[in-house]
Design an enzyme around this catalytic site. Structure first.
Site, PDB file in Angstrom:
ATOM      1  N   SER A  46      -9.914  -0.400   7.496  1.00  0.00           N
ATOM      2  CA  SER A  46      -9.270  -0.191   6.201  1.00  0.00           C
ATOM      3  C   SER A  46      -8.571  -1.410   5.625  1.00  0.00           C
ATOM      4  CB  SER A  46      -8.278   0.975   6.295  1.00  0.00           C
ATOM      5  OG  SER A  46      -8.972   2.183   6.409  1.00  0.00           O
ATOM      6  N   LYS A  71       0.845  -1.199   0.000  1.00  0.00           N
ATOM      7  CA  LYS A  71       0.000   0.000   0.000  1.00  0.00           C
ATOM      8  C   LYS A  71       0.880   1.248   0.000  1.00  0.00           C
ATOM      9  CE  LYS A  71      -3.780   2.048   2.729  1.00  0.00           C
ATOM     10  NZ  LYS A  71      -4.624   1.843   3.947  1.00  0.00           N
ATOM     11  N   SER A 117      -9.377   1.990   3.495  1.00  0.00           N
ATOM     12  CA  SER A 117      -8.544   2.745   2.577  1.00  0.00           C
ATOM     13  C   SER A 117      -7.587   1.860   1.780  1.00  0.00           C
ATOM     14  CB  SER A 117      -7.738   3.799   3.354  1.00  0.00           C
ATOM     15  OG  SER A 117      -6.794   3.177   4.222  1.00  0.00           O
TER      16      SER A 117
END
Length: 464
Positions: free
Chosen positions: A155, A50, A131
């Site tokens: 997330s 990420k 996210s």
């Protein structure tokens, strides 16, 4: 690795254009060659990271924002260094909800100014959630063997649920957060996003451990284990599991799917205990205060730690940058950033953290486990993926109880339990602090007992 690169070219860069991958590691081929010399089950595995986690080399760490588009730090986050030591090949960086979805109260999960809107491979007009949207979408689409996400509250687990994959949020303090763009030192953690619980456990073996630069991980070396040991034979016979019925929502098809998962757990030998639980509204209220206060403090500390002399050094600088760059604010604003900048009451923050932690931990998960004599709590992780709506933002439906684990900092695993109208739904398994291994074992046992079909990505719009 070449197969993954071809797949990224076919479905991420063209075709349905998932926008899940932000950057390819130009050194990946060299790393793959070096990985051949490493012995172990992770050697040569291609993993996406990420893009709020630093990776040494030419790739920037942007958190999805134009403000950090040139943020090439030359540093490996310790969690990345641990993966490399185990032979993992860092394939590239994934898109995310910009600033891990903390900038605006009306954002669209999976959108960033750097990467655009991430799409769900099961229905490309629907959300990949946030996210860690790019990590979830990429794993579901087969763009890498696995990915690493981060979570403050939902997330990892929400993207895992709506993309039909496994997502594990470990106990806060099990995995280092050093050189990870922060929201909250109280709740932030990284974790694996994979296609099976066994793969998540493999990654946890590499990720877990003490980092002297992150005081929250002081106990990690003592608490970690071989997360794969006994996983293949773990069972649920005689295990008492608390069912959070009120957190399952009221959608008939989702409830039917949840009942099927409960029947599978029971058939595997678990004893199910219905629990009527309603969280105090103070818990979420005080959590938000904590996130606002820590966002300003922790973000400023991170920005000031960056090697480059130029660039933003505080949350106030980010707010000013966004105002000067209208492309950042076209779809939604930065009201949460502005609230955080104004949240300066340390005494109020300290009280809010103590109360939210008490309500989620001692009087939340701990009390529910103890009073009902159960080892785990289960609920649906999230509802079906909603349509992407950049104008009006996300449409969360209030399903799940993951905020308990997030605020308390306890382990939370989401495992696919089937689908509603072709849209994946995850089963949340939550346990006590440092009970990460047993939570993974319960997930593996459920995975083997599951009778519902797990959907395959269509790469089409929903209903086509």
């Amino acid at each position: 690795m070449s197969d993954y690169l071809a797949r990224i070219a076919a479905v991420d860069d063209s075709g349905p254009k998932l926008n899940a991958v932000l950057a390819i590691n130009p050194d990946a081929a060299k790393e793959e060659a070096a990985a051949r010399k490493v012995k172990g089950p992770l050697a040569g595995k291609a993993v996406l990271i990420k893009d709020n986690i630093e990776v040494a080399g030419p790739m920037a760490t942007t958190a999805g924002s134009l403000a950090l588009k040139d943020n090439v730090t030359g540093r490996d986050a310790p969690l990345v260094a641990r993966l490399r030591k185990a032979g993992v090949v860092i394939l590239g960086k994934t898109n995310l909800s910009e600033w891990a979805n903390i900038r605006s109260s009306s954002s669209s999960s999976g959108w960033s100014a750097i990467g655009g809107q991430t799409k769900n491979p099961h229905a490309i007009d629907r959300t990949a959630c946030g996210s860690s949207s790019g990590s979830g979408s990429a794993v579901a689409a087969g763009l890498a063997w696995a990915a690493i996400g981060t979570e403050t509250d939902g997330s990892i687990t929400c993207p895992a649920s709506v993309n039909g994959i496994v997502g594990f949020k470990p106990t806060v303090g099990m995995v280092s957060r050093t050189h990870v763009v922060p929201i909250s030192h109280s709740q932030d953690t990284a974790g694996p996003m994979t296609r099976s619980v066994a793969d998540a456990a493999l990654l946890m073996n590499a990720l877990a451990g003490t980092d002297p630069a992150d005081s929250a991980t002081a106990e990690a070396d003592k608490r970690k284990a071989d997360f794969t040991a006994g996983l293949a034979t773990a069972n649920l016979k005689g295990v008492r599991i608390g069912v959070l019925r009120k957190q399952a929502g009221n959608h008939p098809a989702l409830l039917a799917l949840f009942d099927k998962a409960l029947a599978d757990l029971k058939a595997a030998g678990a004893e199910l205990v219905e629990i009527a639980f309603e969280p105090s509204p103070e818990m979420g209220r005080d959590e938000f205060t904590v996130l606002l206060y820590e966002l300003r403090e922790d973000m400023g500390a991170y920005l000031r730690s960056l090697p480059a002399k130029q660039g933003p050094k505080s949350l106030a600088d980010l707010i000013a940058f966004n105002k000067a760059h209208p492309e950042e604010l076209r779809w939604f604003g930065q009201d949460v950033f502005e609230q955080a900048e104004a949240t300066t009451d340390q005494i109020g923050y300290t009280a809010a953290r103590a109360n939210s932690l008490k309500l989620a931990g001692a009087e939340g998960i701990d009390r529910l486990l103890r009073e009902n004599k159960v080892t785990f709590l289960v609920a649906p992780t999230e509802g079906p993926a909603w349509p992407i709506d950049l104008v009006l933002g996300d449409h969360f439906v209030g399903v799940g109880a993951g905020n308990l684990s997030a605020i308390a900092g306890y382990p939370h695993l989401s495992v696919p339990m089937g689908a509603v109208e072709g849209l994946p739904i995850g089963l949340s398994i939550m346990g006590a602090k440092w009970d990460d291994k047993r939570v993974l074992e319960a997930g593996a046992a459920y995975e083997r007992a599951r009778t519902a079909a797990v959907p395959v990505p269509s790469f089409k719009r929903w209903g086509e």
